[in-house]
Design an enzyme around this catalytic site. Structure first.
Site, PDB file in Angstrom:
ATOM      1  N   VAL A 102       0.930  -1.204   0.045  1.00  0.00           N
ATOM      2  CA  VAL A 102      -0.265  -0.029   0.070  1.00  0.00           C
ATOM      3  C   VAL A 102       0.730   1.248   0.085  1.00  0.00           C
ATOM      4  CG1 VAL A 102      -1.873   1.221   1.306  1.00  0.00           C
ATOM      5  CG2 VAL A 102      -1.725  -1.275   1.166  1.00  0.00           C
ATOM      6  N   ARG A 146      10.876  -0.739   7.732  1.00  0.00           N
ATOM      7  CA  ARG A 146      11.825  -1.518   8.910  1.00  0.00           C
ATOM      8  C   ARG A 146      12.949  -2.136   8.486  1.00  0.00           C
ATOM      9  NH1 ARG A 146       7.950  -6.093  11.164  1.00  0.00           N
ATOM     10  NH2 ARG A 146       7.795  -6.451   8.967  1.00  0.00           N
ATOM     11  N   LYS A 173      -7.350  -2.212   9.442  1.00  0.00           N
ATOM     12  CA  LYS A 173      -8.613  -2.683  10.007  1.00  0.00           C
ATOM     13  C   LYS A 173      -8.381  -3.242  11.497  1.00  0.00           C
ATOM     14  CE  LYS A 173      -7.494  -5.636   6.673  1.00  0.00           C
ATOM     15  NZ  LYS A 173      -7.090  -5.204   5.282  1.00  0.00           N
ATOM     16  N   GLU A 196     -10.718   5.220   5.315  1.00  0.00           N
ATOM     17  CA  GLU A 196     -11.627   4.343   4.405  1.00  0.00           C
ATOM     18  C   GLU A 196     -11.047   3.341   3.772  1.00  0.00           C
ATOM     19  OE1 GLU A 196     -14.807   5.918   2.472  1.00  0.00           O
ATOM     20  OE2 GLU A 196     -14.509   3.630   2.358  1.00  0.00           O
ATOM     21  N   VAL A 220     -11.766  -0.821   5.408  1.00  0.00           N
ATOM     22  CA  VAL A 220     -12.827  -1.815   4.926  1.00  0.00           C
ATOM     23  C   VAL A 220     -13.040  -1.650   3.577  1.00  0.00           C
ATOM     24  CG1 VAL A 220     -15.519  -2.341   5.064  1.00  0.00           C
ATOM     25  CG2 VAL A 220     -14.115  -1.373   6.870  1.00  0.00           C
ATOM     26  N   GLY A 280      -0.424 -14.544  -5.143  1.00  0.00           N
ATOM     27  CA  GLY A 280      -0.197 -13.204  -4.545  1.00  0.00           C
ATOM     28  C   GLY A 280      -1.605 -12.844  -3.709  1.00  0.00           C
ATOM     29  N   LYS A 335     -13.702  -5.918   9.786  1.00  0.00           N
ATOM     30  CA  LYS A 335     -14.449  -5.011   9.059  1.00  0.00           C
ATOM     31  C   LYS A 335     -15.813  -4.719   9.271  1.00  0.00           C
ATOM     32  CE  LYS A 335     -11.189  -6.127   5.398  1.00  0.00           C
ATOM     33  NZ  LYS A 335     -10.843  -7.180   4.083  1.00  0.00           N
ATOM     34  N   GLY A 361      -5.378  -4.730  -2.841  1.00  0.00           N
ATOM     35  CA  GLY A 361      -4.490  -4.523  -4.153  1.00  0.00           C
ATOM     36  C   GLY A 361      -4.056  -3.041  -4.181  1.00  0.00           C
TER      37      GLY A 361
HETATM   38  N1  NAP Z   1      -2.456  -4.768   0.542  1.00  0.00           N
HETATM   39  C1  NAP Z   1      -3.755  -4.551   0.391  1.00  0.00           C
HETATM   40  O1  NAP Z   1      -4.344  -4.918  -0.515  1.00  0.00           O
HETATM   41  C2  NAP Z   1      -4.290  -3.884   1.547  1.00  0.00           C
HETATM   42  C3  NAP Z   1      -5.915  -3.683   1.462  1.00  0.00           C
HETATM   43  C4  NAP Z   1      -6.486  -3.015   2.293  1.00  0.00           C
HETATM   44  C5  NAP Z   1      -6.025  -2.669   3.601  1.00  0.00           C
HETATM   45  N2  NAP Z   1      -4.470  -2.965   3.697  1.00  0.00           N
HETATM   46  C6  NAP Z   1      -3.856  -2.529   5.033  1.00  0.00           C
HETATM   47  O2  NAP Z   1      -2.829  -1.656   4.718  1.00  0.00           O
HETATM   48  C7  NAP Z   1      -1.794  -2.041   5.871  1.00  0.00           C
HETATM   49  C8  NAP Z   1      -0.373  -2.192   4.901  1.00  0.00           C
HETATM   50  O3  NAP Z   1      -0.620  -3.372   4.085  1.00  0.00           O
HETATM   51  P1  NAP Z   1       0.358  -3.921   3.134  1.00  0.00           P
HETATM   52  O4  NAP Z   1      -0.171  -4.855   2.391  1.00  0.00           O
HETATM   53  O5  NAP Z   1       1.000  -2.583   2.404  1.00  0.00           O
HETATM   54  O6  NAP Z   1       1.606  -4.525   4.049  1.00  0.00           O
HETATM   55  P2  NAP Z   1       3.038  -4.974   3.703  1.00  0.00           P
HETATM   56  O7  NAP Z   1       3.366  -4.889   2.169  1.00  0.00           O
HETATM   57  O8  NAP Z   1       3.427  -5.903   4.566  1.00  0.00           O
HETATM   58  O9  NAP Z   1       3.778  -3.471   4.016  1.00  0.00           O
HETATM   59  C9  NAP Z   1       4.100  -3.109   5.484  1.00  0.00           C
HETATM   60  C10 NAP Z   1       5.201  -2.029   5.329  1.00  0.00           C
HETATM   61  O10 NAP Z   1       5.246  -1.554   6.915  1.00  0.00           O
HETATM   62  C11 NAP Z   1       6.610  -1.750   7.347  1.00  0.00           C
HETATM   63  N3  NAP Z   1       6.683  -2.133   8.657  1.00  0.00           N
HETATM   64  C12 NAP Z   1       6.024  -3.041   9.215  1.00  0.00           C
HETATM   65  N4  NAP Z   1       6.200  -3.093  10.578  1.00  0.00           N
HETATM   66  C13 NAP Z   1       7.203  -1.873  10.926  1.00  0.00           C
HETATM   67  C14 NAP Z   1       7.690  -1.557  11.823  1.00  0.00           C
HETATM   68  N5  NAP Z   1       7.633  -1.967  13.226  1.00  0.00           N
HETATM   69  N6  NAP Z   1       8.429  -0.424  11.635  1.00  0.00           N
HETATM   70  C15 NAP Z   1       8.511   0.166  10.613  1.00  0.00           C
HETATM   71  N7  NAP Z   1       7.983  -0.188   9.544  1.00  0.00           N
HETATM   72  C16 NAP Z   1       7.362  -1.392   9.364  1.00  0.00           C
HETATM   73  C17 NAP Z   1       7.373  -2.725   6.508  1.00  0.00           C
HETATM   74  O11 NAP Z   1       8.568  -2.443   6.470  1.00  0.00           O
HETATM   75  P3  NAP Z   1       9.644  -3.437   5.255  1.00  0.00           P
HETATM   76  O12 NAP Z   1       9.202  -3.043   3.934  1.00  0.00           O
HETATM   77  O13 NAP Z   1      10.954  -2.917   5.779  1.00  0.00           O
HETATM   78  O14 NAP Z   1       9.157  -4.772   5.481  1.00  0.00           O
HETATM   79  C18 NAP Z   1       6.559  -2.341   4.966  1.00  0.00           C
HETATM   80  O15 NAP Z   1       7.112  -1.508   4.433  1.00  0.00           O
HETATM   81  C19 NAP Z   1      -2.298  -3.163   6.567  1.00  0.00           C
HETATM   82  O16 NAP Z   1      -2.891  -2.493   7.653  1.00  0.00           O
HETATM   83  C20 NAP Z   1      -3.450  -3.993   5.888  1.00  0.00           C
HETATM   84  O17 NAP Z   1      -4.211  -4.525   6.466  1.00  0.00           O
HETATM   85  C21 NAP Z   1      -3.852  -3.622   2.847  1.00  0.00           C
END
Ligand code: NAP
Length: 440
Positions: free
Chosen positions: A19, A50, A109, A133, A136, A191, A209, A307
């Site tokens: 994201v 991180r 969420k 937004e 959910v 994925g 949600k 996505g």
């Molecule tokens: N992916 C989706 O389609 C989607 C849809 C709706 C909502 N969401 C929500 O959006 C959020 C992010 O999702 P994502 O898919 O982008 O996750 P992700 O790809 O796993 O990315 C998480 C990011 O946060 C960083 N991070 C994690 N823990 C950390 C810490 N303690 N200190 C500093 N940085 C930290 C990670 O760092 P590194 O890169 O160094 O590992 C990574 O860059 C979540 O809450 C998820 O539920 C995601």
């Protein structure tokens, strides 16, 4: 009234994953139109991640930091965008950002469902915004609809498919005849599922949600653990085939409604829906939420619930909303929970046993005289009456179990559960009975 911001809105990102990277892309691809809509530009000051060893896209160049204080303690940053995920340290960072007088946009969420009320109250006290937004149904603007567009209506019920991973797995099982384990590993390879899929396939993600939707729709303060939740991992390929023979599709549903006694009927579980229904047509990774307004009637919102770009678009629209507030020097005009805080209340969730619906029941039995009569007898004793029945023909080996599927008329869940417990002890039963709700 806060001071008006006349310079670019400065943001700091916590998270540079799927994201976070998507947000950087949306901000760069749409910079001009965002500025024309908001009245000023958005400037990314810092992106915190991180793992310093991970390769990053060129968009992160010159912005990356591994110290959250570079965002939280920077007095020039107006808005903190939390896209790290997880309860901690994300929760601590969001709290610190609000306490430092920064508005927050989050897609988290789990954090919202567990600690949303406390965080929103803190943001109201501090006169900053907390928007969510994307938490959910990702890119679908359901929160804005509940919070703003339906502010003059009463939501009487909502139904949704809000976990794309579960929907993708059940769709693959149906389309390709796969069993659950095969469909799950396919989803992971494509994925669509995490390495640890528990929150998705166990129903926990949909429950988070639904807790947020129930807060917005019904003004309810509740804990996600109060919502009866069943995942999809017990759905067998055979159930999908049998459901199809009766004209149904199995979908992972989140359901909410206000009952006449003021309690809420909230449930997350797989259910049979008619194959001609809108819910049945939402396949693969798509999400849908159908809201039922007292005045409006049904309102259907569908699209990608996850996505990089759909989710990032939703996060950036929240940043634009916060930015618009900063530009006019206002915050808190629209209550983040859709209701003024004093009008939210703790609400009882109706015990699942009270729920009345039609049921799909599957029994694996030895094909012996009298077995079916005994099953029907126990069901009848508990007021569960059979509407339709189908027996899968047995092979040449008479010791091979046969599958008997029954669709019932409406019955109370508690009666169905008691009947199944007795039926499982009957002679001739070879496996646990399978029960799925039919959502009309
Ligand atoms: N992916 C989706 O389609 C989607 C849809 C709706 C909502 N969401 C929500 O959006 C959020 C992010 O999702 P994502 O898919 O982008 O996750 P992700 O790809 O796993 O990315 C998480 C990011 O946060 C960083 N991070 C994690 N823990 C950390 C810490 N303690 N200190 C500093 N940085 C930290 C990670 O760092 P590194 O890169 O160094 O590992 C990574 O860059 C979540 O809450 C998820 O539920 C995601």
């Amino acid at each position: 009234m806060n001071a008006r911001v006349t310079r670019p809105i400065r943001i700091g990102l916590l998270g540079a994953g799927v994201v976070g990277e998507g947000i950087l892309q949306v901000l760069s691809d749409h910079a001009g139109s965002i500025e024309r809509r908001m009245g000023t530009a958005i400037e990314v000051r810092r992106v915190v991640a991180r793992d310093s060893g991970k390769p990053r896209s060129p968009r992160c160049e010159g912005l990356l930091s591994f110290d959250p204080d570079d965002v939280l303690a920077d007095p020039e940053i107006d808005v903190v965008v939390e896209v790290m995920g997880g309860l901690e340290p994300a929760g601590d960072y969001v709290r610190r950002a609000i306490e430092a007088g920064k508005s927050v946009v989050t897609a988290n969420k789990a954090l919202l469902a567990e600690h949303g009320h406390a965080l929103i109250e803190l943001s109201e006290e501090r006169g900053v915004d907390l928007y969510f937004e994307a938490a959910v149904a990702g890119g679908i603007p359901v929160i804005r609809v509940l919070r703003e567009a339906l502010a003059s209506d009463t939501v009487v019920a909502l139904r949704g498919i809000v976990n794309g991973t579960s929907n993708y797995i059940l769709s693959e099982m149906k389309e390709r005849g796969l069993d659950f384990a095969e469909a799950l590993s396919g989803a992971q390879a494509a994925g669509y599922a995490e390495a640890d899929p528990t929150l998705d396939v166990g129903g926990g993600d949909a429950t988070h949600k639904l807790a947020i939707l129930a807060m917005l729709a019904f003004g309810a303060q509740l804990r996600p653990e109060d919502i009866p939740t069943e995942g999809i991992s017990d759905v067998a390929a055979l159930d999908i085939q049998m459901a199809a023979r009766f004209g149904y599709v199995i979908k992972p549903l989140a359901v909410g409604a206000e009952l006449p006694d003021g309690s809420l009927d909230l449930r997350v579980h797989p259910a049979l829906v008619p194959d001609s229904s809108v819910l049945a047509s939402i396949s693969g990774a798509l999400n849908v939420v159908v809201l039922e307004g007292k005045m409006l009637g049904p309102c259907l919102l569908s699209g990608y619930g996850a996505g990089a770009l759909p989710t990032a678009m939703s996060v950036v629209s929240d940043i634009v909303d916060v930015g618009r507030n900063l530009v006019v020097g206002a915050s808190g005009r629209v209550p983040q929970r859709a209701w003024r805080g004093e009008h939210l209340s703790k609400r009882a969730v109706a015990a699942p046993g009270r729920h009345v619906c039609r049921w799909y029941l599957r029994f694996s039995v030895l094909d012996r005289p009298g077995v079916l009569a005994r099953i029907a007898g126990v069901l009848g004793a508990f007021d569960v009456s059979i509407e339709q029945m189908l027996q899968q023909g047995r092979g040449p080996d008479s010791d091979e179990p046969v599958h008997v599927v029954m669709l019932t008329h409406e019955a109370r869940e508690v009666d169905v559960r008691h009947a199944l417990r007795e039926i499982e002890m009957l002679r001739g039963m070879v496996a646990r009975a399978r029960a799925l709700r039919i959502e009309s």
